[in-house]
Design a protein around this motif. Structure first.
Motif, mmCIF file in Angstrom:
data_model
loop_
_atom_site.group_PDB
_atom_site.id
_atom_site.type_symbol
_atom_site.label_atom_id
_atom_site.label_comp_id
_atom_site.label_asym_id
_atom_site.label_seq_id
_atom_site.Cartn_x
_atom_site.Cartn_y
_atom_site.Cartn_z
ATOM 1 N N ARG A 144 96.279 81.649 71.171
ATOM 2 C CA ARG A 144 95.929 81.782 69.758
ATOM 3 C C ARG A 144 95.746 83.251 69.387
ATOM 4 N N ARG A 161 93.453 82.709 60.272
ATOM 5 C CA ARG A 161 93.808 81.378 59.774
ATOM 6 C C ARG A 161 95.294 81.103 59.946
ATOM 7 N N GLN A 162 96.130 82.072 59.589
ATOM 8 C CA GLN A 162 97.567 81.846 59.654
ATOM 9 C C GLN A 162 98.075 81.801 61.091
ATOM 10 N N ARG A 164 96.366 80.604 63.569
ATOM 11 C CA ARG A 164 95.989 79.264 64.039
ATOM 12 C C ARG A 164 97.015 78.226 63.600
ATOM 13 N N PHE A 165 97.457 78.287 62.358
ATOM 14 C CA PHE A 165 98.400 77.288 61.866
ATOM 15 C C PHE A 165 99.809 77.504 62.417
ATOM 16 N N LEU A 166 100.125 78.718 62.792
ATOM 17 C CA LEU A 166 101.403 78.953 63.461
ATOM 18 C C LEU A 166 101.411 78.255 64.820
ATOM 19 N N ALA A 168 99.507 75.702 65.606
ATOM 20 C CA ALA A 168 99.458 74.262 65.336
ATOM 21 C C ALA A 168 100.847 73.719 65.001
ATOM 22 N N TRP A 169 101.640 74.484 64.268
ATOM 23 C CA TRP A 169 102.995 74.042 63.936
ATOM 24 C C TRP A 169 103.831 73.890 65.211
ATOM 25 N N GLU A 171 102.746 73.522 68.302
ATOM 26 C CA GLU A 171 102.210 72.426 69.108
ATOM 27 C C GLU A 171 102.634 71.080 68.537
ATOM 28 N N GLY A 172 102.627 70.961 67.220
ATOM 29 C CA GLY A 172 103.011 69.702 66.599
ATOM 30 C C GLY A 172 104.460 69.337 66.858
ATOM 31 N N LEU A 199 108.327 78.508 57.620
ATOM 32 C CA LEU A 199 106.869 78.604 57.720
ATOM 33 C C LEU A 199 106.395 80.043 57.513
ATOM 34 N N MET A 203 104.074 81.841 54.587
ATOM 35 C CA MET A 203 102.849 82.581 54.885
ATOM 36 C C MET A 203 102.884 84.001 54.337
#
Length: 207
Positions: A144, A161-162, A164-166, A168-169, A171-172, A199, A203
């Motif tokens: 992270r 924040r961004q 983290r979502f990178l 998460a994307w 990982e998803g 993505l 961002m």
């Protein structure tokens, strides 16, 4: 020839990861690891006396393997004469980030299925074991932090924040393609790269 403690722990850890992927959490026992690793009975218990200790050995080995794969992918995507170290290898432009992450995600889907399934088993077990939860979260911190550094270099307004979502994307997409409903039709390398670019464009569009 006698192998040292660190080498034996690596062998135990890799055998534990293999068993988690093949048999699930119930199939992971000290005896099964001894057999899978080709070690004398009792060897795993000597180095990891409890089940919690065995899980931590498996997690530590898997984290080392994933960190090495991340560094190799970063090195392969780097250009110029960067000094050694992961931070120096991380790309600082969108094309480089897309190339790096698309390679990591597509390689994991194609060649790293067993390793990721083992990690999902450990992630679920971490929800029930506080001692494993702490180790699991610490293992994920390095990835992270790398994502935060990447988006910060790209000019993100909110890197924590961004980043983290990178993660998460990525990982998803891996979970969907390896263990989720999308396993039978995983995305291509090109599809993953396109998704990453979309993505990142979202961002960074209003930098």
């Amino acid at each position: 020839m006698t192998i040292g403690k660190s080498a034996r722990l690596e062998l135990i850890g890799e055998s534990a990861v293999h068993l988690l992927a093949e048999r699930g959490m119930r199939g992971l026992t000290h005896r099964a690891v001894d057999e899978a690793a080709g070690l004398p009975l009792g060897s795993t218990s000597y180095y990891a006396r409890t089940r919690a200790a065995l899980l931590k050995v498996a997690l530590a080995r898997m984290t080392t393997l994933e960190a090495g794969e991340f560094a190799e992918a970063a090195a392969a995507s780097a250009t110029g004469d960067e000094p050694p170290g992961l931070a120096a290898l991380l790309p600082t432009d969108v094309d480089g980030v897309v190339d790096l992450l698309a390679a990591i995600v597509s390689d994991a889907i194609r060649d790293g299925r067993d390793q990721k399934i083992a990690r999902y088993e450990l992630a679920l077990e971490a929800t029930r074991r506080s001692e494993l939860r702490k180790a699991y979260d610490e293992a994920g911190r390095v990835f992270r932090e790398a994502a935060v550094a990447v988006v910060a270099a790209l000019g993100a307004r909110d890197p924590a924040r961004q980043g983290r979502f990178l993660v998460a994307w990525c990982e998803g997409v891996m979970f969907d393609s390896i263990a989720g409903a999308g396993w039978s039709t995983p995305p291509s390398h090109g599809d993953i790269a396109t998704g990453l670019r979309e993505l990142l464009d979202g961002m960074l569009g209003s930098r």
